[in-house]
Structures are given as C-alpha cells and as structure tokens.
Design a protein around this motif. Structure first.
Motif, PDB file in Angstrom:
ATOM      1  N   ASN A 197       0.866  -1.185   0.000  1.00  0.00           N
ATOM      2  CA  ASN A 197       0.000   0.000   0.000  1.00  0.00           C
ATOM      3  C   ASN A 197       0.898   1.229   0.000  1.00  0.00           C
ATOM      4  O   ASN A 197       1.010   1.943   0.992  1.00  0.00           O
ATOM      5  CB  ASN A 197      -0.900  -0.026   1.240  1.00  0.00           C
ATOM      6  CG  ASN A 197      -1.843   1.161   1.321  1.00  0.00           C
ATOM      7  OD1 ASN A 197      -2.011   1.911   0.354  1.00  0.00           O
ATOM      8  ND2 ASN A 197      -2.448   1.344   2.483  1.00  0.00           N
ATOM      9  N   PRO A 198       1.601   1.477  -1.133  1.00  0.00           N
ATOM     10  CA  PRO A 198       2.624   2.527  -1.142  1.00  0.00           C
ATOM     11  C   PRO A 198       2.091   3.927  -0.885  1.00  0.00           C
ATOM     12  O   PRO A 198       2.832   4.775  -0.378  1.00  0.00           O
ATOM     13  CB  PRO A 198       3.243   2.406  -2.537  1.00  0.00           C
ATOM     14  CG  PRO A 198       2.236   1.674  -3.360  1.00  0.00           C
ATOM     15  CD  PRO A 198       1.537   0.754  -2.410  1.00  0.00           C
ATOM     16  N   ALA A 199       0.839   4.195  -1.199  1.00  0.00           N
ATOM     17  CA  ALA A 199       0.304   5.533  -0.915  1.00  0.00           C
ATOM     18  C   ALA A 199       0.340   5.817   0.578  1.00  0.00           C
ATOM     19  O   ALA A 199       0.457   6.977   0.997  1.00  0.00           O
ATOM     20  CB  ALA A 199      -1.128   5.654  -1.428  1.00  0.00           C
ATOM     21  N   GLU A 200       0.273   4.767   1.381  1.00  0.00           N
ATOM     22  CA  GLU A 200       0.259   4.931   2.828  1.00  0.00           C
ATOM     23  C   GLU A 200       1.627   4.652   3.447  1.00  0.00           C
ATOM     24  O   GLU A 200       2.068   5.355   4.344  1.00  0.00           O
ATOM     25  CB  GLU A 200      -0.783   3.985   3.424  1.00  0.00           C
ATOM     26  CG  GLU A 200      -1.234   4.353   4.820  1.00  0.00           C
ATOM     27  CD  GLU A 200      -2.746   4.255   4.977  1.00  0.00           C
ATOM     28  OE1 GLU A 200      -3.256   4.755   5.992  1.00  0.00           O
ATOM     29  OE2 GLU A 200      -3.412   3.693   4.102  1.00  0.00           O
ATOM     30  N   ALA A 201       2.302   3.619   2.958  1.00  0.00           N
ATOM     31  CA  ALA A 201       3.583   3.227   3.553  1.00  0.00           C
ATOM     32  C   ALA A 201       4.766   3.978   2.958  1.00  0.00           C
ATOM     33  O   ALA A 201       5.789   4.150   3.622  1.00  0.00           O
ATOM     34  CB  ALA A 201       3.790   1.720   3.374  1.00  0.00           C
ATOM     35  N   HIS A 202       4.659   4.424   1.696  1.00  0.00           N
ATOM     36  CA  HIS A 202       5.742   5.152   1.025  1.00  0.00           C
ATOM     37  C   HIS A 202       5.142   6.353   0.299  1.00  0.00           C
ATOM     38  O   HIS A 202       5.220   6.443  -0.942  1.00  0.00           O
ATOM     39  CB  HIS A 202       6.463   4.245   0.031  1.00  0.00           C
ATOM     40  CG  HIS A 202       6.965   2.956   0.608  1.00  0.00           C
ATOM     41  ND1 HIS A 202       6.211   1.813   0.647  1.00  0.00           N
ATOM     42  CD2 HIS A 202       8.157   2.639   1.179  1.00  0.00           C
ATOM     43  CE1 HIS A 202       6.912   0.842   1.211  1.00  0.00           C
ATOM     44  NE2 HIS A 202       8.097   1.312   1.548  1.00  0.00           N
TER      45      HIS A 202
END
Length: 1018
Positions: A235-240
């Motif tokens: 979930n890169p929008a949240e984690a990165h």
C-alpha cells in the motif's frame, strides 16, 4: 480516534497544513525552537546539514538546520527539518512521518544515560558508561568461555557460540552494520539477525533465484515510465507516500493504468483505475491464474521468453507434481530432496534446450500444465475476487506483452509476511518474465523496502546464515576452504554465459582479508576456520525458540524492538524472561527494554519473578551520525550529523568499539575459549574505541593490498589505493573488501555516495546522485531491454545501445560492456543459465513453481486444489507454536496487520506530532460484520486469538468487504500495528500479540498477514 477529516481540521485550527507542520509550529518542540514560524529564522546563525529520512526506504532527502555558536564546549541543536528540493526522488517532499522528524530527534522518550535493571528489580538505576561496558563485557566473555563450541561431535572445527545472540538495527548506517558483523562473527555468534527477517527476507529468497539478485530491479523515479502499475502485496500511498508520487506521475503524464489488489480498499486503491478485493493469503492462486491467462491467450513476449527466459530448457524426466506435492518430498522430515528439480544435461553438462518450446518437459510446457488448474473460477473460489474483476485485470496486464508497453509490480509486506511469501513474489517475477518486462524502463519487480536501511543490512549479510554481498556462511559440512568454494561457485549451464558468481573466490578471499587483515594468509586458508560454521539456521524465530527452552543466556538488541515486532508477543515475553542478561542499544525507551515492567492490562507481568539483568544503553539517532544508508533502489546515500547525541548518549560505533575492545582486553589478560578470532579480527582503526564512519566505509569498498595488474600486465591499482570496482578483486590475498557489491562506493576520486548531481540522463536516471550497487547501475538486467541484435524492444524507452564497440546509454550496462550483440551471453549475468528462471530449480525450499497453500490458520476446511495437502508442507512450525494455533470454529474471522500513513511501526509514537494525529489504537471492521456483532463506530472491541488478545476502538468501514470463499462467507479484520505501552500516544496493546509464530518456508519471515481471530465488544 481522529478521522482524516478530524486531523485536517486539527491542523487548520493550528494554522498550518500537515505537510508543513513541525513540532515547533505547534508549540511542542524544545525551547530552542519556540518560534511559531521557524522558517524565517532558519538561515540566521544556522548551519544547514544534509541527511536522509530514517523511516521508510524511499530515502527522502532532508535539510536540517541547527543552532550553535561554534564554541568548543557548545552543542549544536537541530531546530528545523524540511525536505531537500534537490533530491531526485523526494524533490523537497516529506510525508506525515517525515514532517514529525524534529519531534523524534527531541522526543521525551530519548534515553539520557546508561541504565541498569537488576534481577527481580522494579526500577531502573543509572550507571556510568565505564560500569556498563565492564559488566556487559564480563557477562559476554563468561558466557562465551562456558559455552563456546570449538568442534562438533565429528571433530570438525565450527567455532560457534549459540548461548548469546545479537539483533541488529535496520535503520542504523551501513558503517554501524559493518561493525556489527565484525563484533558478532569475532565472538562466533550464529544467532545474529536483523529487521529484514521480519520484513523483506522473502524478497531475496524469491528474486535471486528468479533473476540472479535479490533486490528491487528498478528505482523509484523509473515507476513514472510504466504503462501499468500493479500494486499487490503493498500500500505505497500509505507506507511510502513520497515515493508514490511517481505512481501518480505515471498515471497523469504517461496515461498509466493503476491496479490495486488488496484485502482492504486502501489509500492506494483510492487513486487506482481498478480495485479488486482479495482474501489475505490467497495471492498465489491469483498470480498463477494470471500466468494461466497469459499462456492460454498467447499473451507473452515470444522472442523475449524464448531467448531471455528458461522457457526452452528441458527438465529432468523424474520431476513431477501431484496432489499438492513436488517430487522428492520426505513426509518425516517435512523437506524435499530437490535432485529432480533440475535441467536435463548434455554430455558437456549444459542444459538441453528446445527453441520451439514444444518439448513436453521444457519449462514452458511444464508451466502450462502446472497452472492449468488455476481457472478464473478457481481463482474466484479461493481468492474471493470476482471472475469479472480478475479477467479485466488479466486483460490489462496482457496488453503489456507488447514490446513497447510495460507493467511494473509494486509490493511490500503484504507479500513478504506470509507462510508462502517468497512464492508470491516468485509469481510476480514469472509474470514479468512472460511479459518481457524485466530490464525494461517502467517494468520490473519492485520490492518497496520498509526500514530506511533494511536493504543495506541485507547487503551486509547481517543474517544468521549470510555473509556480506549475498554469500552464504560456510556450513559445518564444508570442512575446508576448497570444499566451500567448490560447492558455492556455480558453473555455467549454457555455453558462453557470463555467470558472474564464478568470481565467488575473489569475493570471499577479499572479505577474509578485510576481516582478519595480515593474519589471513594462504597457509591458514585466509582464516577460514575462524568464521563460525552453521549446522542449521539460527534466525530470529529459531533463536527465540531456543530462548523459550532456556538454552540462551545473553541477548544484545540494537535498534530493534522484538517484543513489539516478533509474532506471539506473550511467547516472546516468556522467552526474554529466561535470559540471564539482555543489552538494548537504542535512542528511545522501547517495550523490549522494559519487558520486565508491569504496565497493567496492556502488559501484565510480575517484575519480581523476572531474573534477567537488563542494560539500557542510549545511542544516537540518524540526525546525529555520519554514514550511509541504502534505499529500496539500491542507492547508497551519505548523510551527515546535524548535532551531537544528546545528554550522555553515544554513537552505536562508539558503544560497539568500547565493548569489543574491553572483551579483547579481557582475552589478552585472561585467555579463554578460542581467543584467536577476537584477537585476530581486523578491528584496527585510527580510534578503535570510536571508529570513524568514513574509515569504515572505505573498508567496505576495499583496497589493493599489493599492486594489481590487468591481463596485459598493466598496473591498475597501486598498493594501498582504494578499488575502483569489484572487477579488480582477486583471490590471491592482494585485495580486501568487506562487501564486494559496495566496491566503487568510495574510490580514490572520493566518496561516491555523497555525490549530488541530479542531472537526468534520460528516463529519470540520475547516475550522478549518490551511488547505486552494483557499479552505479540504476536498472538491473538492462541488457534485456534490447533484443539479441541490440535493437531496443521500445525505441522510446531506450536504456542501452551499442556504439563504437561498447554498450552505452542512459544507465550503466548490466552486461559485459564489450560483449557485442549476437554473442551467446544472455542478460541475466548472475545466473549460470544467463536467462531469467520460470522454473527456479532447487533454489526454493517449497517448489520450483509457486503453488497455493492455505495459511496455517485458514477460514475454510481444506485447500480446494488438493484437500490432502492443505498447508505448505515445508513451513516450519515448532511444537510449542503448533499448540498455540487457533481453529476456525473458535476464531472465524481473517485478520491482517497493516501500517498507516501517520505512523511508522513503533517509532513515531515517540514523536509528539505523530502521536497527536493518531493518538489511539483502533481496529478496522467491515459494515456487514459490525452489524452482525452489534458493533458501532467508536465501540471498544476485543480481538482475540489462541495466543492472546488486544483491545481498541472500532472503526466501522466500507473498505473491508465480506467475501465468498469456497462457498462460505468470510469476513476480515484490519489491525494497525503501531501502538504499545511506551511512547507519546495513549497506552495501547502490542498488535503482535495476535499473529502466529510460523515462518515463510524459504526465509522464515513470520506470518502477519493472514491468521484467525474473534472480535467482540469489550
């Protein structure tokens, strides 16, 4: 708990936006930063220092501003941190975690001085550094002397210590990591591990057998070049969040379609073109269904597949797969004899090949047979993803089998933290090979690493069975250097291949020269016997099992919080309570250091019954050290200290230096169990008690110990000079290098990691910024971006071209620079076949093709594909853990853990700004489940497993759906991981109380993403 709307309103009331908020602007920072608008003062009497964010692996650039008048006894203090606009990836951006960095640096939970907790004690006691170092050194030496194993039962020299272990940070610098390795291996410690074990170890286990290296194939900025962005297992929008800007750029400027497949409708899904739900733990069925679709519909890049993959190679006749088991399975040992998982070889020892790819035992034929069961209907039955959604996703991916279109896969812990996590990643690698998307700009399989230097600590071999540069630690069966090198150095299995691992002797001997210096000679096999030899893995979960059984006495825990991170927290608590001593090295007050303290319902223990001696040593944080970290894209970025460690805290290197030198001093005075590895270790720096990071970094790069000559007899390196790259390494003792893949990072031309030329040479490549391993290459396997004749598959995204007898282009060629188009050599130069592997041979523990197995705790009765073999037959589960597994009758709901934007694991709850925006523990449940359980938004709920329970506020949401799995309704529960009984947030429960202690079959990374729970109103 504040909602997103509530957080925005909170910041509006404070008169600042989330991106620009600092603790100073909210009035919460130390007095030195009391001004409400620090930016207007940042250049006045301030020093600017460049650094990198300490949280996720995007490696965002920072500008830190500190005050201090420069007087001899005055200490600088950082008062403002903002994004570095010159940084090619972040371009001045910081996410909510990065926005709170100042509060982390000045956190009230920063440790001030060494402290001691006596056995059975109820309070911390202050102690001096001298007292702490002397006492710890004495405990370590006494334990080593009493328990060191010089020879095994067969009389083989093994030189190992199993009664003391060490956990290493994954956010400290590479230079600290080098010292960690020296320290632990000199003592003979095999129970050494790092955060990579709990996060991304399956990445190496999967990508190395697939392509040759176990790392992110491309880099953050290159994501912008994709035509399709497939987000699954992350979930890169949240984690990165800052790295995710390149997904948005691909979408806006390149017209890319963004697909998200996830158990929750997350923040990445909110901006996707297509979202499809999936049951946690069923990803292999989905991925093998995609493979079937591509093969059934002839949507593969034929020339690429024929020439650049193992599709045409023929497998042995005795290889089989029947009813969930591959050939060679041993039921008693729960292991495979993998002899049949091999190519059929000709008289020269080369793999037989059928260019038509029609042979019934060629890899492509076997793959078609293997995936034939994964129909859209079976995918829907196992995954809960509708047939319509699945087929639409397959169609979009299939479009990128065209030569001029690419898909990039982005994943993170949603794939790695599973019992079959490595095989999930293998599935994506196989899809990308079939589509011809490896080596391409905008393609690749991109592992989005978690911690800021988890890539670096993996590179440096800070794992139980590893050595630096992805070499394996010798086993006790490899009784000589010659045997070790013969068994670990591969020979090419197709004519004319580069087979770069043939240079293993050069890498290994150069490492030994670095470790043992002048004491490593040809006569003693370069100190081979001084390395500890393994008999099995002593990874984190294995070592905690030993601890639980009372077989471990001492534990050194550096920048790690295992009580909060390791699955089954209550078992970990019991294990730590059986230690004789534990040392924590950390900037912050962690739950692990205080495992002996009672914190009420959140951590109910009796301190008087815990006899462990505990030492809490305060260390520096990222803002207070010079050094390098490696981001996901393999960029080694150098950062500088903006202030000295506060109070009486020491740098990690200083702590290790004092401790190692004290232990060495004791052996010099007293003798003891096999002192040679300690006395001969090349711990020789200008200041042995506080080694300079710059000095350590040059050691990691490597030196010429004698004049080095090329094949024509020309001197290319004079004795004492730093090496230019790893091609100059030798196996005759005339070079040293701690980590061969880092060779070239600090040369005679200076610190390459500190370079700041952000010129884009094309396609988002910035080779003048920092330095990337290997050889400053930004896109791995980039020779595969062109056909055999050197013609690029996509002329608009041309990475390399042949010019004037050499490969050149916008990136460093991942190939022999002078190997002309048309030569037999293929692009995957680290594999002996020279091609990407669709069939992984014996490199994977649980099969050369991925196969769907149910999670150990499954919501359905049996595996729909083969009921007799429901779970991964090679998954490692100890008897004590098997007793703690739950059953679907008592725990009917599937739980999955995850991270949120505002917090990072268990660090940011010590940052006041981040604690304010996410102050309280919550549990996410779907509307249908909430209605059946009578739970409404804001209720306190109790989530339980066979291993324990936690409580939190219910967040009732549409983001989690009820799915139909194998004919039954299955509900999921989302559990963020961030709270605990230490920090600035409200006191909460450790989420890792719930997951089971079962590891990925290949890497032993624990299962955090799919397990069974019950949920009720508290």
């Amino acid at each position: 708990m504040k909602t997103n709307h509530g957080r925005r309103r909170f910041f509006r009331l404070c008169g600042v936006g989330v991106a620009g908020a600092t603790a100073a602007s909210l009035g919460f920072a130390p007095s030195v930063a009391h001004a409400t608008q620090p930016r207007q003062y940042k250049l006045l009497r301030a020093k600017e220092t460049r650094n990198n964010c300490t949280y996720c692996s995007v490696g965002c650039g920072l500008l830190m501003y500190s005050l201090g008048d420069g007087a001899k006894n005055a200490k600088e203090s950082i008062f403002h941190i903002e994004g570095d606009p010159d940084h090619p990836v972040s371009r001045g951006s910081l996410c909510p975690k990065g926005a709170g960095l100042l509060d982390y640096v000045h956190s009230k939970q920063r440790l001030k001085r060494p402290q001691y907790r006596a056995p059975g004690g109820t309070e911390w006691q202050d102690m001096s550094w001298e007292e702490a170092i002397e006492r710890i050194a004495r405990l370590v030496k006494d334990d080593r002397d009493a328990n060191f194993i010089e020879q095994n039962a067969d009389g083989t020299t093994v030189n190992r210590l199993l009664s003391t272990g060490m956990l290493c940070s994954s956010a400290a610098s590479n230079e600290t990591g080098v010292l960690d390795f020296y320290f632990a291996r000199a003592l003979g410690i095999l129970g050494m591990d790092c955060q990579a074990r709990l996060c991304h170890a399956p990445t190496v286990a999967a990508l190395a057998p697939s392509f040759g290296r176990g790392a992110m194939t491309n880099h953050w900025v290159d994501i912008k070049n994709a035509n399709v962005v497939m987000i699954m297992g992350g979930n890169p929008a949240e984690a990165h969040p800052v790295g995710f800007k390149w997904v948005i750029e691909a979408k806006i400027k390149n017209g890319a379609k963004v697909i998200v497949v996830d158990p929750r409708f997350n923040r990445s899904a909110a901006v996707a073109d297509l979202y499809a739900p999936i049951r946690a733990g069923s990803d292999i069925a989905f991925l093998m269904g995609v493979v079937r679709y591509l093969l059934e519909n002839d949507k593969i890049q034929h020339d690429y597949v024929r020439e650049y993959t193992s599709a045409a190679l023929i497998v042995r006749e005795d290889f089989q797969f029947e009813e969930g088991l591959f050939s060679g399975y041993d039921e008693a040992g729960k292991t495979y004899d993998k002899a049949s998982w091999m190519y059929e070889l000709d008289e020269q020892g080369n793999a037989r090949r059928d260019p038509s790819m029609q042979h019934p035992r060629c890899v492509l034929s076997l793959l078609k047979q293997h995936v034939s069961r994964y129909t859209p209907e079976i995918v829907e039955e196992i995954c809960g993803t509708s047939k319509e959604d699945f087929l639409e996703i397959c169609g979009i991916l299939a479009e990128t089998s065209a030569r001029d279109r690419t898909t990039t896969f982005l994943y993170a812990l949603g794939w790695t933290q599973h019992t079959s996590g490595a095989q999930m990643i293998r599935g994506s690698a196989m899809i990308q090979l079939l589509l011809g998307n490896i080596g391409m700009s905008g393609g690749g399989v991109n592992a989005l690493r978690g911690h800021s230097n988890i890539q670096g600590y993996t590179d440096l071999g800070l794992l139980s069975l590893r050595l630096p540069g992805y070499m394996n630690l010798p086993t006790e069966r490899q009784t000589s250097l010659q045997q070790y090198l013969a068994e670990t150095t591969p020979r090419a299995t197709q004519d004319g291949q580069v087979n770069y691992w043939k240079n293993t002797p050069k890498f290994f001997v150069s490492l030994m020269k670095d470790l043992w210096g002048e004491h490593a000679t040809a006569e003693n096999d370069w100190g081979f016997d001084w390395l500890p030899k393994s008999d099995r893995s002593y990874d984190l979960m294995a070592f905690l099992e030993m601890m639980y059984e009372g077989k471990v006495n001492g534990y050194i825990v550096q920048g790690f919080n295992p009580l909060a991170a390791v699955p089954d927290k209550n078992k970990t608590q019991a294990a730590l309570s059986k230690l004789k001593f534990m040392v924590t090295i950390d900037p912050l007050a962690t739950e692990t250091a205080s495992f002996w303290q009672n914190h009420g319902e959140e951590h109910d223990v009796d301190p008087t019954q815990i006899q462990t001696e505990v030492f809490r040593l305060p260390s520096s944080c990222f803002a207070e050290e010079n050094g390098s970290i490696v981001n996901s894209g393999r960029w080694l970025q150098w950062h500088w200290a903006g202030q000295a460690p506060p109070h009486d805290a020491w740098h990690d290197g200083k702590i290790l230096g004092h401790l190692f030198m004290k232990i060495r001093e004791l052996y010099e005075k007293e003798g003891g169990a096999n002192p040679e590895p300690i006395l001969n270790m090349n711990w020789n720096f200008t200041d042995n008690y506080d080694p300079a990071p710059e000095e350590v970094a040059r050691r990691a790069n490597g030196y010429a110990l004698a004049d080095i000559k090329d094949a024509q007899g020309n001197v290319v390196r004079r004795k004492g000079q730093l090496l230019d790259d790893f091609s100059q390494l030798t196996d005759d003792g005339s070079t040293s290098s701690f980590c061969w893949v880092f060779a070239g990072s600090w040369t005679e031309q200076g610190n390459q990691m500190a370079r700041r030329d952000n010129t884009d040479t094309g396609l988002g490549n910035t080779p003048g910024w920092a330095w990337a391993w290997p050889q400053n290459r930004r896109i791995l396997y980039n020779r595969a971006s062109a056909d055999l004749d050197g013609t690029p598959w996509d002329p608009r995204r041309q990475i390399l071209w042949w010019k004037e007898g050499r490969w050149t282009g916008v990136d460093v060629p991942d190939f022999a620079a002078g190997a002309a188009p048309g030569t037999p050599a293929r692009p995957f130069i680290m594999l002996p076949e020279g091609v990407g592997r669709l069939f992984s041979l014996g490199a994977m523990v649980d099969g050369p093709f991925p196969e769907h197995y149910e999670p150990l705790e499954s919501p359905i009765e049996s595996n729909p594909l083969h009921p007799a073999v429901t779970i991964n037959p090679t998954a490692r589960v100890y008897a004590t853990d098997r007793e703690r597994m739950g059953h679907r009758q008592n725990f009917p709901y599937v739980a999955t853990t995850y991270s949120i934007t505002e917090l990072f694991r268990h660090w940011t709850k010590h940052s006041l700004l981040n604690a304010l925006v996410q102050p309280e523990q919550f549990i996410e449940i779907g509307e249908e489940l909430a209605a059946r359980k009578g739970i409404v938004h804001g209720d306190v709920v109790r989530v339980s497993t066979e291993r324990g329970y936690i409580k939190g506020k219910a967040v009732v949401t549409k983001r989690v759906r009820t799915l139909t799995i194998a004919g039954q309704q299955v509900d999921s529960v989302g559990i963020p991981v961030h709270w605990g009984f230490k920090g600035s947030t409200r006191k909460g429960f450790l989420a890792n109380t719930l997951p089971p202690a079962v590891g990925d079959a290949n890497s032993q990374t624990p299962e955090y993403k799919s397990f069974l729970v019950n949920i009720e109103k508290a």
